[in-house]
Design an enzyme around this catalytic site. Structure first.
Site, PDB file in Angstrom:
ATOM      1  N   GLU A 129      26.278  29.696  12.911  1.00 34.20           N
ATOM      2  CA  GLU A 129      26.488  30.805  12.456  1.00 34.20           C
ATOM      3  C   GLU A 129      27.312  31.938  13.280  1.00 34.20           C
ATOM      4  O   GLU A 129      28.039  32.538  13.105  1.00 34.20           O
ATOM      5  CB  GLU A 129      25.360  31.548  11.571  1.00 34.20           C
ATOM      6  CG  GLU A 129      25.949  32.184  10.472  1.00 34.20           C
ATOM      7  CD  GLU A 129      24.592  32.899   9.669  1.00 34.20           C
ATOM      8  OE1 GLU A 129      23.595  32.291   9.785  1.00 34.20           O
ATOM      9  OE2 GLU A 129      24.879  34.115   9.244  1.00 34.20           O
ATOM     10  N   ASP A 130      26.560  32.241  14.451  1.00 34.51           N
ATOM     11  CA  ASP A 130      26.730  33.294  14.986  1.00 34.51           C
ATOM     12  C   ASP A 130      27.753  32.847  16.431  1.00 34.51           C
ATOM     13  O   ASP A 130      28.052  34.147  17.174  1.00 34.51           O
ATOM     14  CB  ASP A 130      25.702  34.069  15.651  1.00 34.51           C
ATOM     15  CG  ASP A 130      24.919  34.904  14.470  1.00 34.51           C
ATOM     16  OD1 ASP A 130      25.579  34.899  13.276  1.00 34.51           O
ATOM     17  OD2 ASP A 130      23.617  34.914  14.593  1.00 34.51           O
TER      18      ASP A 130
END
Ligand code: MN
Length: 739
Positions: free
Chosen positions: A90-91
């Protein structure tokens, strides 16, 4: 500049990593440690430039989540690896393919699931509840997705302090709405309680602090009581060679708060602040009989309440909870809950079924099958649910949070309101300015009035108008303290503003009339217009209830006119005497006029300015050309008539048996919808058989404003009509007015 000792930080990261390994060690199989190491270095490298809101290196978070998985849920290597990698896709630059290449399909699926869950909330929409269910359905294939997500949420809640306030509230609301019930359903009691307590800590900080403080303050007394209560039990259990531990822990802050709210009692009056837990260590096959043996010992000393016996050993709860509960009478007349369970049951109760892995059955096999049963039970629960998503989530939440209603903004943000909250509460929850301008709302795309009660899962859009102003009636249908306080503030502000204007008008007028702005003269004004405080006087003038031309009449009022010439004549200086003067002027010797019966004696008419109807407080006023006119005492002209022409006032009241129709004007305000006019007219003409004289309707931006003139018999007839009209869906307010 933030001075960070990078070397020291690196050491701290390694220290935390080693601690994780140490905790996981008892469950590791061959090759596991290597895999965890790889995941750790991958995550540390991927997040190396990132910091959390608190300023800490980002890797502290995945490490903490992994530690919760091991230590507090009892999960193994797959979960640890997934937890370490849970934010990587996600990051950071990492893609799912990279995870698949490096860690294989099983981990990839879990990471994929975890990434999707955060998507559900980040891009939150009205579909949230449905998405949540779908997510659980697809992901319960591997229940670890949910468990790691709960660990993630728990750590985020523990570190919520460094988040901005609006984020805190959003995250806390989601937690209490979805995650805490989820933890409950999965049997993770310790996590559920902590999530609830953290929710309270960030949403009702004062309450939280107060209860926490009181728990601390009462600890000594409690400990003494528990020691005394358990002493004979300890001795007896020892005699029977039990291997046992007795705990007496207070209930969670959140559950105490719930009790206080539900029973509306202060902290001091909660009798079951804690439960006694007797945990015995025994073999799997002797568990049941051993627990009942302990029950027998407990009830030998203390009388049990037969209604409060719960046997979750013979039939465990759906989430796997096993325990034997009883409530007994202590020697000082206080009921005490006693929970009896084995070490294995206790661990499952605290950490959930995952903890069960650690226990081996008789043949020495680890009871992986128990976990499988549990997972399939969770899956069943999700699949069986063919009702709507909202009901599902509600069911999920059980009856734990009855006192609150959870609704969504048009953008899908979750808002928590007290149950019974209306669209207007919601508007004030969004912003006090929006609340003050609220004219209605759309709930799930349908127009509703301000007083519409919200249900769980409703999506609410507020309609506003710049012309809108709060009024007293609003206080009747808001339940949140925030909305109440804001409305009261607004009303006060508004009144103050008007009074300010009134004050200016008066002082200007007095100057024109060459009357000094002295205190005495203000008191005279008060007496003349029959208002009790100076503020009311200003307000009435400001709002036009007292017309400026009446101020001129004040000057001409005989009893005072001398004083204004301010030379000779008696100076009367207190309000009481002014009031007396006025009473004298009104003349009390007239006989009471009976309206309806004295018809033939005198010529009277009902005043057009206030259209009195039987039941209203009225008086007669002798006019010069038109005989006696009947006014309501609430008529805007009353003060002037009574004060300046007191000698012409005739006392009047309605004769009781009087059948005649009287004209009144009603204003109806509501949110427009198809069929509203029809519903209104049906009630007027068909149900209550009232004759309508005229009706005019104005609908503007979805708001309905109607003025109806109709004939009623008396005030009780009118009240009934207003009541009925107010029940019509869409109608917000019905008011009598003077045209
Ligand atoms: Mn995370």
């Amino acid at each position: 500049m933030l001075a960070v000792d990078l070397e020291e930080e690196k050491k701290e990261i390694i220290r935390r990593y080693r601690k994780l390994l140490r905790l996981a060690k008892p469950f590791l199989k061959q090759g596991d440690a290597k895999l965890i190491k790889k995941a750790f270095y991958t995550s540390a490298e991927a997040h190396k430039e990132m910091r959390r809101k608190s300023g800490e290196p980002y890797i502290f978070h995945p490490l903490a989540v992994a530690q919760i998985c091991v230590e507090e849920i009892g999960l193994g290597t797959t979960s640890i690896v997934s937890a370490l990698l849970h934010d990587v896709v996600e990051d950071t630059e990492w893609e799912l393919e990279d995870i698949n290449r490096e860690f294989g399909l099983k981990i990839t699926k879990i990471i994929d699931g975890l990434t999707k869950i955060s998507g559900v909330f980040e891009n939150g929409s009205s579909q949230q509840a449905e998405n949540f269910r779908k997510m659980l359905l697809t992901l319960s294939e591997d229940v670890r997705v949910i468990l790691v997500k709960l660990a993630d949420r728990l750590h985020n809640m523990r570190t919520l302090g460094s988040m901005p306030r609006n984020k805190q509230l959003k995250i806390a609301s989601e937690t209490i709405y979805l995650y805490a019930p989820l933890a409950h359903r999965l049997g993770l009691y310790a996590i559920k309680s902590e999530l609830e307590d953290l929710y309270l800590r960030y949403t009702e900080h004062e309450v939280y602090k107060e209860i926490a403080e009181k728990i601390k303050l009462t600890k000594r007394v409690r400990t003494r009581f528990i020691n005394k209560f358990t002493k004979p039990l300890q001795e007896e259990l020892k005699k029977h060679d039990f291997n046992f531990a007795i705990k007496g822990r207070p209930k969670s802050i959140f559950s105490i708060w719930n009790k206080m709210k539900k029973q509306d009692i202060p902290f001091e009056e909660i009798y079951d602040l804690f439960a006694i837990r007797i945990i015995i260590d025994t073999s799997l096959e002797e568990e049941k009989s051993a627990c009942w043996q302990v029950y027998s010992i407990v009830t030998d000393f203390y009388q049990p309440n037969p209604d409060r016996l719960r046997d979750w050993i013979s039939t465990p709860r759906a989430n796997g909870y096993e325990s034997l509960h009883t409530t007994v009478m202590s020697n000082n007349g206080q009921w005490v809950e006693v929970q009896i369970r084995t070490k294995r049951m206790d661990e499952i109760a605290e950490k959930g079924y995952a903890a069960h892995w650690k226990y081996k059955d008789n043949a020495g096999n680890s009871s992986e099958s128990g976990l499988e049963t549990w997972i399939s039970r969770v899956r069943d629960m999700l699949e069986q649910n063919d009702t709507t998503a909202i009901e599902f989530v509600d069911d999920f939440r059980g009856n734990l949070f009855n006192e609150e209603v959870f609704v969504f903004t048009p953008k899908g943000d979750l808002k928590t309101l007290p149950s019974g909250a209306t669209a207007l509460d919601f508007a004030f929850e969004i912003h006090s300015e929006i609340g003050a301008r609220c004219i209605g709302a759309k709930v799930n795309q349908k127009l509703v009035p301000l007083n519409h009660t919200l249900k769980n899962g409703d999506q609410v859009e507020i309609l506003t108008s710049n012309k809108q102003k709060p009024n007293e009636g609003w206080l009747r249908f808001v339940v949140s303290t925030k909305a109440r306080a804001k409305i009261k503030d607004e009303l006060k502000e508004h009144k103050k503003y008007i009074a300010e204007e009134g004050k200016e008008i008066i002082s200007r007028k007095l100057r024109q009339l060459k009357i000094d702005s002295t205190r005495e003269n203000y008191d005279r004004l008060r007496a003349f217009f029959d208002v009790s405080t100076q503020f009311d006087l200003f307000y009435k003038v400001g709002s036009g209830l007292i017309a400026t031309r009446d101020l001129k009449r004040f000057k001409e009022f005989k009893p005072f006119s001398k004083a204004f010439k301010n030379d000779n004549g008696t100076e009367v200086s207190d309000a009481k005497s002014f009031e007396k003067e006025i009473k004298k002027a009104k003349g009390k010797n007239n006989d009471m006029l009976l309206i309806g019966e004295d018809m033939d004696l005198v010529d009277y008419r009902l005043a057009k300015c206030c259209n009195p109807i039987p039941g209203d407080d009225v008086f007669g006023f002798v006019t010069i050309n038109e005989g006696i006119k009947i006014h309501r005492t609430l008529c805007p002209n009353t003060p002037e008539l009574l004060a300046s022409h007191g000698h012409r006032v005739v006392k009047a009241k309605w004769a009781s048996q009087h059948q005649e129709a009287f004209l009144v004007s009603l204003k109806i305000i509501g949110t427009d919808r198809v069929g509203l006019i029809n519903d209104v007219t049906t009630i007027i003409s068909n149900e209550l058989k009232v004759n309508m004289r005229s009706m005019s309707i104005d609908t503007d931006t979805g708001i309905f404003e109607g003025e109806i003139m109709l004939y009623v018999n008396d005030t009780s007839h009118l009240d009934l009509l207003i009541q009925e009209l107010e029940k019509v869906t869409g109608v917000v307010k019905v008011q009598r007015f003077y045209s």
